[in-house]
Scaffold this active site. Structure first.
Site, PDB file in Angstrom:
ATOM      1  N   GLU A 439       0.830  -1.226   0.000  1.00  0.00           N
ATOM      2  CA  GLU A 439       0.000   0.000   0.000  1.00  0.00           C
ATOM      3  C   GLU A 439       0.852   1.259   0.000  1.00  0.00           C
ATOM      4  O   GLU A 439       0.488   2.264   0.620  1.00  0.00           O
ATOM      5  CB  GLU A 439      -0.913   0.023   1.219  1.00  0.00           C
ATOM      6  CG  GLU A 439      -2.293  -0.454   0.959  1.00  0.00           C
ATOM      7  CD  GLU A 439      -2.782  -0.181  -0.441  1.00  0.00           C
ATOM      8  OE1 GLU A 439      -3.105  -1.170  -1.113  1.00  0.00           O
ATOM      9  OE2 GLU A 439      -2.838   0.980  -0.889  1.00  0.00           O
TER      10      GLU A 439
HETATM   11  C1  FAD Z   1       2.631  -9.600   0.036  1.00  0.00           C
HETATM   12  C2  FAD Z   1       2.423  -8.469  -0.920  1.00  0.00           C
HETATM   13  C3  FAD Z   1       1.140  -8.127  -1.284  1.00  0.00           C
HETATM   14  C4  FAD Z   1       0.924  -7.082  -2.208  1.00  0.00           C
HETATM   15  N1  FAD Z   1      -0.343  -6.826  -2.649  1.00  0.00           N
HETATM   16  C5  FAD Z   1      -0.517  -5.987  -3.704  1.00  0.00           C
HETATM   17  C6  FAD Z   1      -1.782  -5.861  -4.339  1.00  0.00           C
HETATM   18  O1  FAD Z   1      -2.769  -6.452  -3.918  1.00  0.00           O
HETATM   19  N2  FAD Z   1      -1.870  -5.070  -5.434  1.00  0.00           N
HETATM   20  C7  FAD Z   1      -0.794  -4.402  -5.943  1.00  0.00           C
HETATM   21  O2  FAD Z   1      -0.944  -3.712  -6.944  1.00  0.00           O
HETATM   22  N3  FAD Z   1       0.418  -4.486  -5.362  1.00  0.00           N
HETATM   23  C8  FAD Z   1       0.586  -5.270  -4.263  1.00  0.00           C
HETATM   24  N4  FAD Z   1       1.821  -5.396  -3.673  1.00  0.00           N
HETATM   25  C9  FAD Z   1       2.920  -4.599  -4.179  1.00  0.00           C
HETATM   26  C10 FAD Z   1       3.372  -3.540  -3.190  1.00  0.00           C
HETATM   27  O3  FAD Z   1       2.427  -2.520  -3.115  1.00  0.00           O
HETATM   28  C11 FAD Z   1       4.769  -3.063  -3.662  1.00  0.00           C
HETATM   29  O4  FAD Z   1       5.667  -4.112  -3.369  1.00  0.00           O
HETATM   30  C12 FAD Z   1       5.196  -1.788  -2.981  1.00  0.00           C
HETATM   31  O5  FAD Z   1       4.387  -0.707  -3.388  1.00  0.00           O
HETATM   32  C13 FAD Z   1       6.658  -1.436  -3.276  1.00  0.00           C
HETATM   33  O6  FAD Z   1       6.964  -1.550  -4.635  1.00  0.00           O
HETATM   34  P1  FAD Z   1       8.227  -2.433  -5.087  1.00  0.00           P
HETATM   35  O7  FAD Z   1       8.096  -3.772  -4.436  1.00  0.00           O
HETATM   36  O8  FAD Z   1       8.335  -2.393  -6.547  1.00  0.00           O
HETATM   37  O9  FAD Z   1       9.471  -1.744  -4.429  1.00  0.00           O
HETATM   38  P2  FAD Z   1      10.327  -0.503  -5.048  1.00  0.00           P
HETATM   39  O10 FAD Z   1       9.384   0.473  -5.585  1.00  0.00           O
HETATM   40  O11 FAD Z   1      11.366  -1.059  -5.940  1.00  0.00           O
HETATM   41  O12 FAD Z   1      10.996   0.046  -3.738  1.00  0.00           O
HETATM   42  C14 FAD Z   1      12.164  -0.512  -3.137  1.00  0.00           C
HETATM   43  C15 FAD Z   1      12.649   0.445  -2.050  1.00  0.00           C
HETATM   44  O13 FAD Z   1      12.952   1.717  -2.625  1.00  0.00           O
HETATM   45  C16 FAD Z   1      12.197   2.739  -1.992  1.00  0.00           C
HETATM   46  N5  FAD Z   1      11.779   3.735  -2.975  1.00  0.00           N
HETATM   47  C17 FAD Z   1      11.271   3.533  -4.205  1.00  0.00           C
HETATM   48  N6  FAD Z   1      11.006   4.696  -4.813  1.00  0.00           N
HETATM   49  C18 FAD Z   1      11.330   5.664  -3.955  1.00  0.00           C
HETATM   50  C19 FAD Z   1      11.275   7.084  -3.988  1.00  0.00           C
HETATM   51  N7  FAD Z   1      10.783   7.757  -5.019  1.00  0.00           N
HETATM   52  N8  FAD Z   1      11.721   7.767  -2.907  1.00  0.00           N
HETATM   53  C20 FAD Z   1      12.180   7.130  -1.828  1.00  0.00           C
HETATM   54  N9  FAD Z   1      12.259   5.791  -1.738  1.00  0.00           N
HETATM   55  C21 FAD Z   1      11.840   5.059  -2.785  1.00  0.00           C
HETATM   56  C22 FAD Z   1      10.994   2.047  -1.373  1.00  0.00           C
HETATM   57  O14 FAD Z   1      10.468   2.761  -0.269  1.00  0.00           O
HETATM   58  C23 FAD Z   1      11.594   0.705  -0.980  1.00  0.00           C
HETATM   59  O15 FAD Z   1      12.208   0.801   0.270  1.00  0.00           O
HETATM   60  C24 FAD Z   1       2.038  -6.376  -2.715  1.00  0.00           C
HETATM   61  C25 FAD Z   1       3.332  -6.712  -2.302  1.00  0.00           C
HETATM   62  C26 FAD Z   1       3.531  -7.753  -1.435  1.00  0.00           C
HETATM   63  C27 FAD Z   1       4.945  -8.124  -1.061  1.00  0.00           C
END
Ligand code: FAD
Length: 592
Positions: A439
């Site tokens: 989220e």
């Molecule tokens: C169990 C689980 C359930 C989920 N359920 C859903 C779902 O139902 N629907 C859905 O659409 N998604 C879902 N997700 C996805 C989830 O919302 C994303 O994993 C999350 O938003 C982070 O995106 P990412 O994993 O690509 O990490 P990234 O975006 O790659 O981030 C990696 C790190 O970099 C940091 N970061 C990235 N960009 C920035 C920035 N601009 N400034 C500062 N820091 C930054 C982040 O805070 C994080 O610490 C789920 C994920 C999991 C693991």
């Protein structure tokens, strides 16, 4: 392993006296939501959570979910039955519009109820959580036809909903979404892959409505070219029942650290002719529509932090009452470990943070009801809307951060047995770990607070919140005696927030600075706000519950603990904000 008993008295007290539920109900025209009705609903929900949902928690964690060869997800024993009872008992419809079969109760009344589902079994609770968000998004943005077709089934719980944003190359940054939507007559054909989709496929309900972000062929690049579509697993037939299977399916499930019983699906849309999707809202305005769902889900994910903390606290408390080791100060012979001051320290942190987080989450959700109340004047609603916008990252960010601390301490209270899976303490710790990630990570919540919610309105919403908190810095007209020393601590914490806000606004043009201090600003503003709410709780307990001596005394103890042990964290956050980005950015990338 211990049973889960929902703390209904504490919940009702927090809802009424901290979040001001009854006042809101009167002002917003919810005459039916009297204190007695609220109490009765909470008691019934507590019975259901404790006796039907909670028993599925450990087995769900151990069994997990599996995908069969036909791409169907098989849920653990008891999940399906619990869900069916949940839907049949009307729990899915509490806060929704009677026009579509809802019970028309306030959103904030559904919050303590949902807290119980998540405390009983967080993996299971995610299914209703996402469905509720999908109902919100459709209610606000869908055409009348789509609403008629989908909302009654979703509000009754017969159908569930999902949120499909994430793609492998596009997580925190949704501008990179590649899923395609091609117009095809009145509908659209969706093609693409989504990852991490919670409850994207399952056997608990007869249909699933996926809300999917995708791009039209001529869409502008970036977030301004994203549209939102409702993509049913089964296309509704002429009588509105699930008909032909749509061209979408779960192709695999993730193996995760926690929430093993929540299917996290890789979803494939359009392997053949393209999945049929119905446009929700306007073309290229999809992200704004999806934010209706995301904002709702951010509050309820914060609530999950409260839930898992409550569960971990109850379990640790019960264990420390039974486990004997050593002789505690002033005791003779072997003592239950709860008598050791260091164990008490841990339990006090756990309990106090959980109570404070509950106050914060409920307060944010009561503000949602005010903001939505059509009978209120526009300026009042607008003020509450600003409050909701401001509190949403605090609820999501802080309540999920404290859940890490609380569930970790829960393991520590157990000693070695906490590290052993069979006690169940470890499951809470593992399950809680997703909360700061999904989220919108807490890093993204922090940027939201500092950028959209503070700098963009030049600190207006934050100034309003600080003003509301200020009366508590004068002498309290109450039976609750705030000592001069504690009064000074709260004054100091509030001054930290004012100072930090000033620094943030002064340096708002410097992205590196705001990015570096955002998380501390989020923790600082949340900690002060939670402290204020604890003071409100202690005051109300002393004034209104004077006859209920133990309850008021306990509230006084946790409030004083919050002021003495938790509030001083504010000074450290301010110090970090004052240091700015220098220390954080000191090492070049190549030196990591
Ligand atoms: C169990 C689980 C359930 C989920 N359920 C859903 C779902 O139902 N629907 C859905 O659409 N998604 C879902 N997700 C996805 C989830 O919302 C994303 O994993 C999350 O938003 C982070 O995106 P990412 O994993 O690509 O990490 P990234 O975006 O790659 O981030 C990696 C790190 O970099 C940091 N970061 C990235 N960009 C920035 C920035 N601009 N400034 C500062 N820091 C930054 C982040 O805070 C994080 O610490 C789920 C994920 C999991 C693991």
């Amino acid at each position: 392993m211990t049973a889960f008993r929902a703390p209904t008295r504490e919940m009702a007290f927090t809802l009424q006296n901290v979040a001001g539920f009854s006042e809101m109900a009167k002002a917003c025209g919810y005459e039916d939501a009297s204190e007695d009705v609220v109490a009765a609903i909470l008691e019934e929900a507590a019975r259901f959570a404790g006796s039907v949902i909670a028993p599925t928690n450990v087995t769900g964690d151990q069994t997990g979910v599996r995908l069969d060869s036909n791409h169907n997800v098989v849920t653990p024993d008891g999940f399906r039955e619990a869900y069916q009872q949940y839907a049949e008992s009307g729990w899915a419809s509490l806060q929704f519009d009677p026009e579509f079969g809802g019970q028309g109760l306030p959103f904030s009344l559904a919050i303590p109820v949902q807290e119980m589902w998540h405390a009983a079994n967080m993996a299971w609770g995610l299914c209703p959580l996402l469905s509720q968000g999908a109902v919100e998004a459709l209610s606000e943005n869908a055409s009348d036809l789509l609403k008629q077709q989908m909302l009654p089934k979703m509000i009754s719980g017969q159908w569930t909903g999902t949120m499909n944003l994430t793609e492998p190359q596009s997580g925190s940054d949704l501008s990179g979404i590649r899923t395609q939507a091609r117009p095809d007559g009145d509908v659209y054909r969706i093609k693409g892959q989504k990852i991490f989709i919670t409850w994207g496929e399952h056997d608990m309900a007869e249909n699933i409505i996926h809300l999917v972000l995708a791009r039209l062929p001529d869409a502008p690049p970036g977030v301004k070219g994203i549209s939102l579509f409702a993509v049913p697993k089964y296309l509704p037939n002429a009588s509105g029942e699930p008909g032909e299977r749509n061209d979408c399916q779960a192709v695999s499930l993730e193996h995760k650290l926690g929430i093993h019983a929540s299917p996290t699906c890789v979803m494939s849309f359009g392997d053949n002719e393209g999945a049929i999707g119905y446009l929700v809202g306007e073309e290229n305005r999809g992200l704004a529509c999806m934010f209706t769902m995301m904002n709702n889900a951010r509050l309820t994910v914060g609530l999950q932090g409260v839930s898992i903390s409550e569960r971990a606290y109850q379990q640790a408390r019960d264990y420390t009452l039974e486990r004997t080791q050593g002789t505690a100060p002033g005791e003779q012979g072997v003592s239950p470990i709860i008598k050791h001051p260091d164990v008490r320290r841990m339990l006090m942190i756990m309990r106090t943070l959980t109570e404070a987080a509950r106050g914060l989450a409920y307060t944010g959700c009561v503000a949602v009801d005010y903001a939505n109340a059509e009978n209120l004047p526009d300026d009042i609603r607008a003020r509450y809307k600003r409050r909701v916008d401001l509190l949403t990252p605090l609820v999501k960010g802080w309540c999920t951060e404290i859940a890490q601390e609380v569930t970790s301490l829960g393991i520590q209270c157990y000693g070695g047995m906490g590290f052993i899976e069979e006690t169940g303490a470890a499951q809470h710790y593992r399950d809680a770990r997703i909360l700061p990630i999904y989220e919108g990570t807490n890093g993204i919540q922090a940027l939201d607070l500092i950028g959209r919610k503070t700098v963009r309105d030049q600190g207006r919403a934050m100034a309003e919140l600080i003003d509301d908190m200020r009366p508590l810095t004068g002498p309290l007209q109450s039976n609750y005696v705030l000592t001069a020393a504690r009064q000074a601590k709260f004054d100091q914490a509030l001054a930290c927030l004012e100072d930090a806000t000033r620094v943030v606004l002064e340096r708002s043009d410097d992205d590196q600075f705001t990015g570096a201090v955002a998380f501390d600003y989020l923790m600082l503003s949340s900690t002060v706000t939670a402290g204020w709410l604890m003071l409100k709780a202690a005051t109300a307990a002393a004034n209104d519950h004077a006859e209920q001596g133990t309850f008021a005394a306990n509230k006084l103890a946790t409030t004083n603990f919050f002021i003495d042990y938790i509030l001083p964290r504010c000074s450290a956050h301010l110090s970090a904000i004052r240091s700015g980005d220098d220390a954080i950015m000191a090492l070049p990338e190549t030196e990591f």
